[in-house]
Motif scaffolding. Structure first.
Motif, short mmCIF file in Angstrom:
data_model
loop_
_atom_site.label_atom_id
_atom_site.label_comp_id
_atom_site.label_asym_id
_atom_site.label_seq_id
_atom_site.Cartn_x
_atom_site.Cartn_y
_atom_site.Cartn_z
N ALA A 39 0.76 -1.44 -0.02
CA ALA A 39 0.06 -0.17 -0.04
C ALA A 39 0.85 1.25 0.08
O ALA A 39 0.37 2.42 -0.61
CB ALA A 39 -1.00 0.02 1.19
N ARG A 40 1.86 1.30 0.56
CA ARG A 40 2.84 2.32 0.88
C ARG A 40 3.88 2.51 -0.18
O ARG A 40 4.54 3.63 -0.45
CB ARG A 40 3.77 2.34 2.05
CG ARG A 40 2.46 2.33 3.37
CD ARG A 40 1.94 3.65 3.77
NE ARG A 40 1.02 3.48 4.76
CZ ARG A 40 1.50 3.50 6.04
NH1 ARG A 40 2.61 3.82 6.18
NH2 ARG A 40 0.43 3.45 7.09
N ARG A 41 3.99 1.49 -1.02
CA ARG A 41 5.35 1.43 -2.18
C ARG A 41 4.98 2.67 -3.15
O ARG A 41 6.17 3.47 -3.51
CB ARG A 41 5.39 0.20 -2.52
CG ARG A 41 6.65 0.33 -3.88
CD ARG A 41 6.60 -1.43 -4.26
NE ARG A 41 7.62 -1.96 -3.30
CZ ARG A 41 8.86 -1.78 -3.14
NH1 ARG A 41 9.43 -0.94 -4.15
NH2 ARG A 41 9.58 -2.26 -2.56
N PRO A 42 3.88 2.75 -3.76
CA PRO A 42 3.60 3.76 -4.68
C PRO A 42 4.10 5.04 -4.51
O PRO A 42 4.64 5.86 -5.28
CB PRO A 42 2.35 3.85 -5.14
CG PRO A 42 1.52 2.40 -4.75
CD PRO A 42 2.67 2.00 -3.49
N GLY A 43 4.00 5.49 -2.99
CA GLY A 43 4.68 6.94 -2.79
C GLY A 43 5.90 6.80 -2.17
O GLY A 43 6.68 7.81 -1.72
N GLY A 44 6.46 5.62 -2.21
CA GLY A 44 7.90 5.32 -1.71
C GLY A 44 7.87 5.02 -0.12
O GLY A 44 6.89 5.24 0.81
#
Length: 232
Positions: free
Chosen positions: A138-143
């Motif tokens: 869930a957090r990977r797209p924003g780093g």
């Protein structure tokens, strides 16, 4: 508990060559709950599983004349044959907690719910092993970013960098009396160092410590150390 469940299922001890002895041995040897450096080659092997079933039967019937431990006696006393069905359910839950559960394809929204907090034994609560994986997805797209020290990994970094991060409950499971629903929004993403740090703070202070307080404590420690050591 797993060995006693096995004994109840078969109605008698089974030998080390039995498939169920081998299966339980492999499960326990693969479980990441014992430091590998402290293990001997015989650690939880099928011989040990077969012997444990003999010990448990002796705890049930001391007249057999074989040895058994205090723990064997306690487990048998807590789960007599009359609680066989209840023990079987607990054994399934323990096995699921020890095994790598099959991945369930679900979305990565922050309102995904996971059932946690079920008592596996008097001392341990079940945790959903998917939480960390889904939190990172869930957090990977924003780093990926630690919520205490702000250590950041680019969204385009290799998947191996996932190993830097762990999921941390912002509300302790112990705060609930039984099972509870955990959302991804109830989780904080922390680097492994800060995850260990916040749990040490909780242990040292003997109370719950939030990520904001942990971040302030970390800054204070770094400030104090600047005069005596180089901080990386």
């Amino acid at each position: 508990m797993l060995a006693l469940d096995l004994l109840y299922r078969h109605g008698k001890p089974i030998d080390r060559h039995h498939p169920d002895s081998i299966e339980l041995s492999e499960l326990l040897r693969a479980a990441p709950i014992y430091p590998e450096a402290q293990r001997k080659g015989s650690f939880r092997n099928s011989d040990g599983v077969a012997l444990k079933l003999q010990n448990l039967l002796s705890a049930i019937d001391p007249n057999r004349g074989l040895s058994f431990s205090k723990t064997d006696t306690e487990v048998v006393a807590e789960f007599p044959i009359s609680r066989k069905a209840e023990l079987a359910k607990l054994a399934i839950a323990i096995r699921e907690a020890l095994s790598d559960a099959s991945e369930i394809v679900i979305g990565d929204q922050e309102d995904i719910e996971f059932q946690e907090g079920k008592f596996l034994t008097a001392r341990h609560r079940q945790r959903d092993r998917r939480l960390r994986k889904k939190l990172i997805e869930a957090r990977r797209p924003g780093g990926l970013k630690c919520e205490i020290c702000n250590f950041t990994v680019s969204p385009n970094a290799s998947r191996s960098t996932d190993s830097f991060f762990e999921g941390h409950h912002t509300i302790p499971l112990a705060a609930a009396e039984g099972e509870r629903t955990t959302r991804l929004s109830d989780m904080a993403l922390l680097c492994a160092c800060c995850h260990r740090f916040i749990h040490r703070l909780i242990a040292d202070n003997r109370r719950w410590v939030g990520t904001t307080e942990a971040a302030a404590a970390r800054k204070a420690l770094l400030f104090e150390s600047k005069g005596t050591a180089t901080v990386v």
